[in-house]
Design a protein around this motif. Structure first.
Motif, PDB file in Angstrom:
ATOM      1  N   HIS A   1       0.928  -1.208  -0.043  1.00  0.00           N
ATOM      2  CA  HIS A   1      -0.015   0.077   0.022  1.00  0.00           C
ATOM      3  C   HIS A   1       0.996   1.088  -0.127  1.00  0.00           C
ATOM      4  CE1 HIS A   1       0.597  -1.140   4.217  1.00  0.00           C
ATOM      5  NE2 HIS A   1       0.917   0.156   4.157  1.00  0.00           N
ATOM      6  N   ILE A   2       0.172   2.252  -0.179  1.00  0.00           N
ATOM      7  CA  ILE A   2       1.004   3.637   0.049  1.00  0.00           C
ATOM      8  C   ILE A   2       0.371   4.663   0.880  1.00  0.00           C
ATOM      9  CG2 ILE A   2       1.367   5.793  -1.286  1.00  0.00           C
ATOM     10  CD1 ILE A   2       1.203   4.248  -3.857  1.00  0.00           C
ATOM     11  N   HIS A   3       0.935   5.282   1.642  1.00  0.00           N
ATOM     12  CA  HIS A   3       0.528   6.276   2.531  1.00  0.00           C
ATOM     13  C   HIS A   3       0.716   7.747   1.833  1.00  0.00           C
ATOM     14  CE1 HIS A   3       0.641   3.268   5.878  1.00  0.00           C
ATOM     15  NE2 HIS A   3       2.046   3.215   5.549  1.00  0.00           N
TER      16      HIS A   3
ATOM     17  N   GLY B   1      -5.531   1.357   8.552  1.00  0.00           N
ATOM     18  CA  GLY B   1      -6.488   0.969   7.541  1.00  0.00           C
ATOM     19  C   GLY B   1      -7.190   1.990   6.649  1.00  0.00           C
ATOM     20  N   SER B   2      -6.814   3.376   6.665  1.00  0.00           N
ATOM     21  CA  SER B   2      -7.520   4.288   5.907  1.00  0.00           C
ATOM     22  C   SER B   2      -6.752   4.287   4.405  1.00  0.00           C
ATOM     23  CB  SER B   2      -7.239   5.560   6.632  1.00  0.00           C
ATOM     24  OG  SER B   2      -6.020   5.974   6.407  1.00  0.00           O
ATOM     25  N   TYR B   3      -5.501   3.476   4.402  1.00  0.00           N
ATOM     26  CA  TYR B   3      -4.722   3.705   3.312  1.00  0.00           C
ATOM     27  C   TYR B   3      -4.908   2.305   2.507  1.00  0.00           C
ATOM     28  CZ  TYR B   3      -2.243   1.585   7.097  1.00  0.00           C
ATOM     29  OH  TYR B   3      -2.231   0.972   8.304  1.00  0.00           O
ATOM     30  N   GLU B   4      -5.690   1.501   2.925  1.00  0.00           N
ATOM     31  CA  GLU B   4      -5.700   0.207   2.257  1.00  0.00           C
ATOM     32  C   GLU B   4      -6.892   0.393   1.141  1.00  0.00           C
ATOM     33  OE1 GLU B   4      -4.197  -2.891   3.056  1.00  0.00           O
ATOM     34  OE2 GLU B   4      -3.242  -2.023   4.821  1.00  0.00           O
ATOM     35  N   LYS B   5      -6.468  -0.832  -0.025  1.00  0.00           N
ATOM     36  CA  LYS B   5      -7.383  -0.650  -1.046  1.00  0.00           C
ATOM     37  C   LYS B   5      -8.670  -1.077  -0.552  1.00  0.00           C
ATOM     38  CE  LYS B   5      -4.142  -2.244  -4.624  1.00  0.00           C
ATOM     39  NZ  LYS B   5      -3.861  -3.251  -5.672  1.00  0.00           N
ATOM     40  N   GLU B   6      -9.840  -0.648  -1.300  1.00  0.00           N
ATOM     41  CA  GLU B   6     -11.101  -0.985  -1.225  1.00  0.00           C
ATOM     42  C   GLU B   6     -11.418  -2.264  -1.838  1.00  0.00           C
ATOM     43  OE1 GLU B   6     -13.530   0.758   0.695  1.00  0.00           O
ATOM     44  OE2 GLU B   6     -11.954   2.115   1.088  1.00  0.00           O
ATOM     45  N   SER B   7     -11.986  -3.134  -1.125  1.00  0.00           N
ATOM     46  CA  SER B   7     -12.357  -4.603  -1.501  1.00  0.00           C
ATOM     47  C   SER B   7     -13.472  -4.360  -2.648  1.00  0.00           C
ATOM     48  CB  SER B   7     -12.809  -5.246  -0.626  1.00  0.00           C
ATOM     49  OG  SER B   7     -11.911  -5.609   0.374  1.00  0.00           O
TER      50      SER B   7
END
Length: 120
Positions: free
Chosen positions: A50-52, A114-120
Motif C-alpha cells: 500500500h501507499i501512505h 487501514g485508511s490507506y488500504e485498497k477498497e475490496s
C-alpha cells in the motif's frame, strides 16, 4: 503530563495479513502530529502493499524476521532494525517466521489504521 498506554487498551483492527494495534494518536491523546501502533504479521504473511499518500512511516522491528519491499529497495527486518518509508512510497511487508513479525509503526502526520488500504 505522562500517560501510559497498554496493548489491552489499544484499538485493534484486522487488516489484510496482519492485525494493527493503535496505541496512540490524536483521537486518544494530546498528540497532534503523529500516531503509533504495533503491526503483527503472522508467520508466512505477505499481504499486498500500500501507499501512505501524505504520511511518512518509521518502522522498528520488535520481534520476528521479514522484509519491507518497495519497487526501489528491500529492507531486511530483524529485531532492532529501523526502516523509514517516505510519503507516497509503495511498500509491502513479508513475514518469514517461524514466529510472528511485530513492527512498531510511527506515522507523521497521524493516520488511522487501514485508511490507506485498497477498497475490496
Amino acid at each position: 503530563m505522562i500517560t501510559r498506554y497498554v496493548l489491552e487498551d489499544a484499538e485493534s483492527i484486522d487488516l489484510p495479513g496482519r492485525t494493527f494495534h493503535t496505541y496512540f494518536g490524536p483521537w486518544n491523546s494530546d498528540a497532534e502530529h503523529l500516531s503509533i501502533g504495533l503491526s503483527v504479521y503472522p508467520a508466512g504473511s505477505r499481504p499486498e502493499g500500500h501507499i501512505h499518500p501524505a504520511e511518512e512511516e518509521t518502522i522498528f522491528c520488535v520481534k520476528g524476521r521479514g522484509r519491507i519491499v518497495s519497487p526501489d529497495a528491500t529492507a531486511e527486518l530483524t529485531p532492532g532494525v529501523l526502516v523509514h518509508v517516505a510519503p507516497g512510497t509503495f511498500h509491502a511487508t513479508e513475514s518469514d517466521g517461524p514466529e510472528d513479525l511485530e513492527l512498531l509503526c510511527v506515522f507523521t502526520p497521524s493516520v488511522r489504521a487501514g485508511s490507506y488500504e485498497k477498497e475490496s
